[in-house]
Structure formats: C-alpha cells, structure tokens
Write a protein that holds these residues in place. Structure first.
Motif, PDB file in Angstrom:
ATOM      1  N   GLY A   1       0.945  -1.164  -0.061  1.00 18.18           N
ATOM      2  CA  GLY A   1       0.077   0.116  -0.125  1.00 18.18           C
ATOM      3  C   GLY A   1       0.789   1.400   0.012  1.00 18.18           C
ATOM      4  O   GLY A   1       0.393   2.189  -0.560  1.00 18.18           O
ATOM      5  N   ARG A   2       1.886   1.271   0.592  1.00 22.99           N
ATOM      6  CA  ARG A   2       2.662   2.538   0.829  1.00 22.99           C
ATOM      7  C   ARG A   2       3.210   3.116  -0.246  1.00 22.99           C
ATOM      8  O   ARG A   2       3.140   4.114  -1.012  1.00 22.99           O
ATOM      9  CB  ARG A   2       3.772   2.279   1.886  1.00 22.99           C
ATOM     10  N   ALA A   3       3.839   2.066  -1.193  1.00 20.59           N
ATOM     11  CA  ALA A   3       4.540   2.322  -2.459  1.00 20.59           C
ATOM     12  C   ALA A   3       3.572   2.889  -3.442  1.00 20.59           C
ATOM     13  O   ALA A   3       3.632   3.863  -4.072  1.00 20.59           O
ATOM     14  CB  ALA A   3       5.243   1.044  -3.176  1.00 20.59           C
ATOM     15  N   ALA A   4       2.367   2.262  -3.460  1.00 25.36           N
ATOM     16  CA  ALA A   4       1.365   3.022  -4.434  1.00 25.36           C
ATOM     17  C   ALA A   4       0.920   4.101  -3.955  1.00 25.36           C
ATOM     18  O   ALA A   4       0.671   4.973  -4.862  1.00 25.36           O
ATOM     19  CB  ALA A   4      -0.154   1.797  -4.363  1.00 25.36           C
ATOM     20  N   ARG A   5       0.581   4.401  -2.593  1.00 25.58           N
ATOM     21  CA  ARG A   5       0.369   5.769  -2.159  1.00 25.58           C
ATOM     22  C   ARG A   5       1.300   6.765  -2.612  1.00 25.58           C
ATOM     23  O   ARG A   5       0.795   7.904  -3.054  1.00 25.58           O
ATOM     24  CB  ARG A   5       0.189   5.707  -0.516  1.00 25.58           C
ATOM     25  N   CYS A   6       2.588   6.329  -2.583  1.00 25.30           N
ATOM     26  CA  CYS A   6       3.646   7.263  -2.997  1.00 25.30           C
ATOM     27  C   CYS A   6       3.549   7.807  -4.402  1.00 25.30           C
ATOM     28  O   CYS A   6       3.822   9.081  -4.653  1.00 25.30           O
ATOM     29  CB  CYS A   6       4.980   7.047  -2.495  1.00 25.30           C
ATOM     30  N   LEU A   7       3.193   6.719  -5.133  1.00 27.25           N
ATOM     31  CA  LEU A   7       3.233   6.746  -6.573  1.00 27.25           C
ATOM     32  C   LEU A   7       1.811   7.312  -7.074  1.00 27.25           C
ATOM     33  O   LEU A   7       1.843   7.672  -8.212  1.00 27.25           O
ATOM     34  CB  LEU A   7       3.710   5.346  -7.178  1.00 27.25           C
ATOM     35  N   GLN A   8       0.879   7.456  -6.152  1.00 29.30           N
ATOM     36  CA  GLN A   8      -0.367   7.782  -6.462  1.00 29.30           C
ATOM     37  C   GLN A   8      -1.023   7.032  -7.812  1.00 29.30           C
ATOM     38  O   GLN A   8      -1.657   7.681  -8.582  1.00 29.30           O
ATOM     39  CB  GLN A   8      -0.491   9.257  -6.949  1.00 29.30           C
ATOM     40  N   VAL A   9      -0.910   5.720  -7.467  1.00 25.52           N
ATOM     41  CA  VAL A   9      -1.772   4.851  -8.220  1.00 25.52           C
ATOM     42  C   VAL A   9      -2.400   3.577  -7.371  1.00 25.52           C
ATOM     43  O   VAL A   9      -1.989   3.436  -6.204  1.00 25.52           O
ATOM     44  CB  VAL A   9      -0.703   4.143  -9.301  1.00 25.52           C
ATOM     45  N   PRO A  10      -3.482   2.969  -7.825  1.00 28.11           N
ATOM     46  CA  PRO A  10      -4.147   2.184  -7.245  1.00 28.11           C
ATOM     47  C   PRO A  10      -3.120   0.874  -6.801  1.00 28.11           C
ATOM     48  O   PRO A  10      -2.095   0.535  -7.771  1.00 28.11           O
ATOM     49  CB  PRO A  10      -5.356   1.719  -7.897  1.00 28.11           C
ATOM     50  N   GLN A  11      -3.238   0.416  -5.764  1.00 31.00           N
ATOM     51  CA  GLN A  11      -2.249  -0.679  -5.181  1.00 31.00           C
ATOM     52  C   GLN A  11      -2.479  -2.051  -6.273  1.00 31.00           C
ATOM     53  O   GLN A  11      -1.343  -2.459  -6.684  1.00 31.00           O
ATOM     54  CB  GLN A  11      -2.787  -1.178  -3.650  1.00 31.00           C
ATOM     55  N   THR A  12      -3.838  -2.244  -6.620  1.00 30.21           N
ATOM     56  CA  THR A  12      -3.981  -3.479  -7.694  1.00 30.21           C
ATOM     57  C   THR A  12      -3.357  -3.170  -8.714  1.00 30.21           C
ATOM     58  O   THR A  12      -2.686  -4.059  -9.511  1.00 30.21           O
ATOM     59  CB  THR A  12      -5.265  -3.614  -7.899  1.00 30.21           C
ATOM     60  N   ALA A  13      -3.103  -1.907  -9.446  1.00 30.15           N
ATOM     61  CA  ALA A  13      -2.498  -1.538 -10.792  1.00 30.15           C
ATOM     62  C   ALA A  13      -0.963  -1.570 -10.485  1.00 30.15           C
ATOM     63  O   ALA A  13      -0.532  -2.312 -11.343  1.00 30.15           O
ATOM     64  CB  ALA A  13      -2.841  -0.011 -10.881  1.00 30.15           C
ATOM     65  N   LEU A  14      -0.523  -1.432  -9.399  1.00 32.96           N
ATOM     66  CA  LEU A  14       1.062  -1.470  -9.218  1.00 32.96           C
ATOM     67  C   LEU A  14       1.363  -2.954  -8.960  1.00 32.96           C
ATOM     68  O   LEU A  14       2.370  -3.324  -9.521  1.00 32.96           O
ATOM     69  CB  LEU A  14       1.426  -0.645  -7.925  1.00 32.96           C
ATOM     70  N   GLU A  15       0.504  -3.748  -8.362  1.00 36.60           N
ATOM     71  CA  GLU A  15       0.939  -5.070  -8.078  1.00 36.60           C
ATOM     72  C   GLU A  15       0.856  -5.789  -9.629  1.00 36.60           C
ATOM     73  O   GLU A  15       1.426  -6.639  -9.905  1.00 36.60           O
ATOM     74  CB  GLU A  15      -0.212  -5.955  -7.152  1.00 36.60           C
ATOM     75  N   GLU A  16      -0.425  -5.452 -10.323  1.00 33.79           N
ATOM     76  CA  GLU A  16      -0.363  -5.940 -11.523  1.00 33.79           C
ATOM     77  C   GLU A  16       0.936  -5.852 -12.661  1.00 33.79           C
ATOM     78  O   GLU A  16       1.401  -6.600 -13.213  1.00 33.79           O
ATOM     79  CB  GLU A  16      -1.709  -5.767 -12.272  1.00 33.79           C
ATOM     80  N   GLY A  17       1.050  -4.557 -12.453  1.00 37.95           N
ATOM     81  CA  GLY A  17       2.436  -3.858 -13.467  1.00 37.95           C
ATOM     82  C   GLY A  17       3.503  -4.592 -12.896  1.00 37.95           C
ATOM     83  O   GLY A  17       4.441  -4.646 -13.791  1.00 37.95           O
ATOM     84  N   LEU A  18       3.708  -4.978 -11.700  1.00 33.65           N
ATOM     85  CA  LEU A  18       5.048  -5.619 -11.147  1.00 33.65           C
ATOM     86  C   LEU A  18       4.945  -7.208 -11.323  1.00 33.65           C
ATOM     87  O   LEU A  18       6.295  -7.580 -11.221  1.00 33.65           O
ATOM     88  CB  LEU A  18       5.159  -5.083  -9.787  1.00 33.65           C
ATOM     89  N   THR A  19       3.969  -7.693 -11.574  1.00 31.95           N
ATOM     90  CA  THR A  19       3.797  -9.377 -11.588  1.00 31.95           C
ATOM     91  C   THR A  19       3.175  -9.647 -12.825  1.00 31.95           C
ATOM     92  O   THR A  19       3.250 -10.986 -12.970  1.00 31.95           O
ATOM     93  CB  THR A  19       2.938  -9.761 -10.442  1.00 31.95           C
ATOM     94  N   SER A  20       3.089  -8.971 -13.774  1.00 23.06           N
ATOM     95  CA  SER A  20       2.398  -9.503 -15.188  1.00 23.06           C
ATOM     96  C   SER A  20       3.155  -8.726 -16.207  1.00 23.06           C
ATOM     97  O   SER A  20       3.348  -7.499 -15.998  1.00 23.06           O
ATOM     98  CB  SER A  20       0.910  -9.547 -15.180  1.00 23.06           C
ATOM     99  N   ARG A  21       2.918  -9.230 -17.516  1.00 24.23           N
ATOM    100  CA  ARG A  21       3.419  -8.500 -18.853  1.00 24.23           C
ATOM    101  C   ARG A  21       2.277  -8.441 -19.581  1.00 24.23           C
ATOM    102  O   ARG A  21       1.505  -9.554 -19.856  1.00 24.23           O
ATOM    103  CB  ARG A  21       4.259  -9.039 -19.343  1.00 24.23           C
ATOM    104  N   THR A  22       1.705  -7.325 -20.161  1.00 25.05           N
ATOM    105  CA  THR A  22       0.530  -7.343 -21.023  1.00 25.05           C
ATOM    106  C   THR A  22       1.066  -6.887 -22.416  1.00 25.05           C
ATOM    107  O   THR A  22       2.006  -5.959 -22.507  1.00 25.05           O
ATOM    108  CB  THR A  22      -0.398  -6.161 -20.631  1.00 25.05           C
ATOM    109  N   THR A  23       0.418  -7.564 -23.530  1.00 29.74           N
ATOM    110  CA  THR A  23       0.952  -7.345 -24.783  1.00 29.74           C
ATOM    111  C   THR A  23      -0.361  -7.474 -25.546  1.00 29.74           C
ATOM    112  O   THR A  23      -1.357  -8.169 -25.498  1.00 29.74           O
ATOM    113  CB  THR A  23       1.995  -8.576 -25.164  1.00 29.74           C
ATOM    114  N   ILE A  24      -0.401  -6.539 -26.538  1.00 32.82           N
ATOM    115  CA  ILE A  24      -1.584  -6.558 -27.343  1.00 32.82           C
ATOM    116  C   ILE A  24      -1.086  -6.747 -28.768  1.00 32.82           C
ATOM    117  O   ILE A  24      -0.098  -6.365 -29.517  1.00 32.82           O
ATOM    118  CB  ILE A  24      -2.103  -5.031 -27.630  1.00 32.82           C
ATOM    119  N   VAL A  25      -1.548  -7.992 -29.208  1.00 23.50           N
ATOM    120  CA  VAL A  25      -1.405  -8.485 -30.594  1.00 23.50           C
ATOM    121  C   VAL A  25      -2.636  -8.780 -31.227  1.00 23.50           C
ATOM    122  O   VAL A  25      -3.534  -9.442 -31.054  1.00 23.50           O
ATOM    123  CB  VAL A  25      -0.570 -10.055 -30.371  1.00 23.50           C
TER     124      VAL A  25
END
Length: 98
Positions: free
Chosen positions: A1-25
């Motif tokens: 929670g603290r890192a997400a608050r400092c970056l001003q992003v939702p915690q779920t978005a930060l978690e997803e951004g650090l644990t998955s890769r999204t590709t559009i094909v």
C-alpha cells in the motif's frame, strides 16, 4: 500500500504492473504472469526510474535556486575522498557510487 500511495496509483494496478506483462497482438490483449525473478527485475527497474527522475528533479530545482543560465546543461560536481570529479553527464548511478 505505501508504494502505491507514494506513486499515487491504485495498489492493484501497481501489483499487476510488477507481476505481469501485458501485450496487445492483433487487437487481442495477452496477459502473462512474471516469475519471481522477472517480478523482482520489474520492481528494480521501477525503483531505478523513480530515483532517476527524483535526481533529475533535484538537479533542476538546484539550478533554479542558484540561477543557472538558460540553455546551460544542469551541472552538479561531486566531491568525494578521491577529489573533485566532473563528468559530461552526472547520473543518479554516479551519485550513488560516490
């Protein structure tokens, strides 16, 4: 929670951004989970980017305060135990080394 608050992003978005890769094909979105090593690398890359931008912001603010001239490149000299060093480009990594 603290890192997400400092970056001003939702915690779920930060978690997803650090644990998955999204590709559009071909209009299709593919999401792939990262393994532990890849996730750690993603976190390290994010930390490096955040600290790098903070360093650039600090250099810009110091230049404003000391009256740097328009068009001059930002400059901070580092004085360490080996003496004064001047580099074409001072980066956050150089500051950490010193």
């Amino acid at each position: 929670g603290r890192a997400a608050r400092c970056l001003q992003v939702p915690q779920t978005a930060l978690e997803e951004g650090l644990t998955s890769r999204t590709t559009i094909v071909g209009g299709e979105t593919l999401v792939k989970a990262l393994d532990a090593v890849q996730a750690a690398d993603a976190a390290d890359a994010l930390a490096k980017a955040v600290y790098g931008r903070m360093f650039e912001s600090i250099v810009a603010r110091i230049n404003q305060l000391v009256g740097g001239k328009e068009g001059e490149l930002p400059f901070i000299g580092i004085l360490d135990i080996f003496g004064f060093e001047a580099f074409e480009t001072n980066s956050f990594e150089q500051l950490c080394i010193n």
